[in-house]
Design a protein around this motif. Structure first.
Motif, mmCIF file in Angstrom:
data_model
loop_
_atom_site.group_PDB
_atom_site.id
_atom_site.type_symbol
_atom_site.label_atom_id
_atom_site.label_comp_id
_atom_site.label_asym_id
_atom_site.label_seq_id
_atom_site.Cartn_x
_atom_site.Cartn_y
_atom_site.Cartn_z
ATOM 1 N N GLN A 52 -7.951 0.066 11.918
ATOM 2 C CA GLN A 52 -8.596 -0.059 13.089
ATOM 3 C C GLN A 52 -9.394 0.575 13.692
ATOM 4 O O GLN A 52 -9.402 1.206 12.852
ATOM 5 C CB GLN A 52 -7.721 -0.730 13.995
ATOM 6 N N SER A 53 -10.403 0.342 14.771
ATOM 7 C CA SER A 53 -11.848 1.328 14.839
ATOM 8 C C SER A 53 -11.266 1.998 15.872
ATOM 9 O O SER A 53 -10.097 1.435 16.709
ATOM 10 C CB SER A 53 -12.328 0.408 15.286
ATOM 11 N N TRP A 54 -11.420 3.449 16.398
ATOM 12 C CA TRP A 54 -10.972 4.444 17.627
ATOM 13 C C TRP A 54 -9.073 4.515 16.892
ATOM 14 O O TRP A 54 -8.636 4.976 17.801
ATOM 15 C CB TRP A 54 -10.850 3.508 18.778
ATOM 16 N N GLY A 55 -9.017 4.503 15.703
ATOM 17 C CA GLY A 55 -7.985 5.091 15.475
ATOM 18 C C GLY A 55 -7.215 5.982 15.042
ATOM 19 O O GLY A 55 -8.175 7.207 15.485
ATOM 20 N N GLY A 56 -5.704 6.566 15.271
ATOM 21 C CA GLY A 56 -5.126 8.379 15.706
ATOM 22 C C GLY A 56 -5.700 8.844 14.089
ATOM 23 O O GLY A 56 -5.558 8.223 13.220
ATOM 24 N N VAL A 57 -3.882 9.871 14.427
ATOM 25 C CA VAL A 57 -3.828 10.204 12.676
ATOM 26 C C VAL A 57 -2.916 9.247 12.150
ATOM 27 O O VAL A 57 -2.395 10.136 11.195
ATOM 28 C CB VAL A 57 -3.649 11.679 12.945
ATOM 29 N N HIS A 58 -2.092 8.862 12.734
ATOM 30 C CA HIS A 58 -1.164 7.824 12.139
ATOM 31 C C HIS A 58 -1.440 6.736 11.814
ATOM 32 O O HIS A 58 -0.424 5.604 11.275
ATOM 33 C CB HIS A 58 0.272 8.080 12.926
ATOM 34 N N GLY A 59 -2.711 6.499 11.635
ATOM 35 C CA GLY A 59 -3.274 5.230 10.989
ATOM 36 C C GLY A 59 -3.282 4.175 11.955
ATOM 37 O O GLY A 59 -3.456 3.774 13.237
ATOM 38 N N PRO A 60 -2.546 2.773 11.515
ATOM 39 C CA PRO A 60 -2.527 2.123 9.991
ATOM 40 C C PRO A 60 -4.042 2.237 9.183
ATOM 41 O O PRO A 60 -4.740 2.271 9.222
ATOM 42 C CB PRO A 60 -2.283 0.597 10.208
ATOM 43 N N PHE A 61 -3.463 3.011 7.782
ATOM 44 C CA PHE A 61 -4.440 3.037 7.296
ATOM 45 C C PHE A 61 -4.188 1.966 6.283
ATOM 46 O O PHE A 61 -3.757 1.259 5.435
ATOM 47 C CB PHE A 61 -4.455 4.340 6.127
ATOM 48 N N GLY A 62 -5.438 0.923 5.793
ATOM 49 C CA GLY A 62 -5.516 0.305 5.769
ATOM 50 C C GLY A 62 -6.700 -0.704 4.261
ATOM 51 O O GLY A 62 -6.827 -1.147 3.519
ATOM 52 N N TYR A 63 -7.364 0.587 4.431
ATOM 53 C CA TYR A 63 -8.388 0.981 2.959
ATOM 54 C C TYR A 63 -8.336 1.868 1.558
ATOM 55 O O TYR A 63 -8.888 3.264 2.277
ATOM 56 C CB TYR A 63 -9.895 0.667 3.514
ATOM 57 N N TRP A 64 -7.958 2.118 0.925
ATOM 58 C CA TRP A 64 -7.555 3.380 -0.290
ATOM 59 C C TRP A 64 -8.317 3.123 -1.051
ATOM 60 O O TRP A 64 -9.470 2.137 -1.839
ATOM 61 C CB TRP A 64 -6.006 3.183 -0.534
ATOM 62 N N GLY A 65 -8.847 4.665 -1.849
ATOM 63 C CA GLY A 65 -9.026 4.356 -2.851
ATOM 64 C C GLY A 65 -8.458 4.508 -4.048
ATOM 65 O O GLY A 65 -7.489 4.447 -3.797
ATOM 66 N N GLN A 66 -8.736 4.940 -4.994
ATOM 67 C CA GLN A 66 -7.946 4.913 -6.364
ATOM 68 C C GLN A 66 -7.375 6.111 -7.225
ATOM 69 O O GLN A 66 -7.484 6.083 -7.655
ATOM 70 C CB GLN A 66 -9.684 4.665 -8.084
ATOM 71 N N GLY A 67 -8.066 6.844 -6.185
ATOM 72 C CA GLY A 67 -7.391 8.308 -6.373
ATOM 73 C C GLY A 67 -7.559 9.148 -7.327
ATOM 74 O O GLY A 67 -8.532 9.212 -7.941
ATOM 75 N N THR A 68 -7.651 10.610 -6.774
ATOM 76 C CA THR A 68 -8.738 11.178 -7.835
ATOM 77 C C THR A 68 -7.255 12.684 -8.492
ATOM 78 O O THR A 68 -6.336 12.841 -7.591
ATOM 79 C CB THR A 68 -9.643 12.058 -7.098
ATOM 80 N N GLN A 69 -6.874 12.790 -9.930
ATOM 81 C CA GLN A 69 -5.860 13.733 -9.951
ATOM 82 C C GLN A 69 -6.563 14.907 -9.803
ATOM 83 O O GLN A 69 -7.109 15.642 -10.896
ATOM 84 C CB GLN A 69 -5.911 13.520 -11.697
ATOM 85 N N VAL A 70 -5.578 15.720 -9.293
ATOM 86 C CA VAL A 70 -5.081 17.237 -9.451
ATOM 87 C C VAL A 70 -3.890 17.576 -9.414
ATOM 88 O O VAL A 70 -2.616 17.564 -9.443
ATOM 89 C CB VAL A 70 -5.230 17.514 -6.911
ATOM 90 N N THR A 71 -4.289 18.827 -10.433
ATOM 91 C CA THR A 71 -2.759 19.781 -11.750
ATOM 92 C C THR A 71 -3.343 21.258 -11.252
ATOM 93 O O THR A 71 -4.188 21.850 -11.389
ATOM 94 C CB THR A 71 -3.542 19.254 -13.092
ATOM 95 N N VAL A 72 -2.803 22.144 -10.699
ATOM 96 C CA VAL A 72 -2.555 22.691 -10.368
ATOM 97 C C VAL A 72 -1.608 23.596 -11.552
ATOM 98 O O VAL A 72 -0.800 23.418 -12.111
ATOM 99 C CB VAL A 72 -1.547 23.372 -9.203
ATOM 100 N N SER A 73 -1.719 24.373 -12.272
ATOM 101 C CA SER A 73 -1.079 25.209 -13.254
ATOM 102 C C SER A 73 -0.435 26.891 -12.905
ATOM 103 O O SER A 73 -1.494 27.592 -12.136
ATOM 104 C CB SER A 73 -1.671 25.265 -14.482
ATOM 105 N N SER A 74 0.482 26.707 -13.605
ATOM 106 C CA SER A 74 0.972 28.360 -13.071
ATOM 107 C C SER A 74 0.807 29.586 -14.386
ATOM 108 O O SER A 74 -0.295 29.388 -14.759
ATOM 109 C CB SER A 74 2.604 27.816 -13.102
#
Length: 123
Positions: free
Chosen positions: A101-123
């Motif tokens: 919804q417009s004028w939303g706060g930090v807690h959403g709700p969030f209704g539209y999502w991307g496909q995602g991107t992988q983040v890998t952190v090696s030790s």
């Protein structure tokens, strides 16, 4: 139709940095809250950072406070997640989400999502 697309993931060594980008289209970007979430294998999806519609309020999960920074560029319809001092436990698929919804706060709700991107952190 609202579209959200992440980019910028990859493989990085512990202590390193990455910046994720999320481009949104399909409506007036500046009116909506934006958030970053992540999901590691076998774990529930976690909200790591969010920004309200005006950019004046932010949310960070305790696990990333002081290391991650969320920001937005309304001229580019893009939200960023700067990730510093990365740890192996930050390894996950990171998703960007746009407020439902417009004028939303930090807690959403969030209704539209991307496909995602992988983040890998090696030790």
């Amino acid at each position: 139709q609202v579209q959200v697309e992440e980019s910028g993931g990859g493989l990085v060594q512990a202590g390193g940095s990455l910046r994720l980008s999320c481009a949104a289209s399909g409506r007036t970007f500046s009116r909506y809250a934006m958030g970053w979430f992540r999901q590691a294998p076998g774990k529930e999806r976690e909200n790591v950072a969010a920004l309200n519609w005006s950019g004046t309020s932010t949310y960070y999960a305790d696990s990333v406070k002081g290391r991650f920074t969320i920001s937005r560029d309304n001229a580019k319809n893009t939200v960023y997640l700067q990730m510093n001092s990365l740890k192996p436990e930050d390894t996950a698929v990171y998703y960007c989400a746009a407020g439902q919804q417009s004028w939303g706060g930090v807690h959403g709700p969030f209704g539209y999502w991307g496909q995602g991107t992988q983040v890998t952190v090696s030790s």
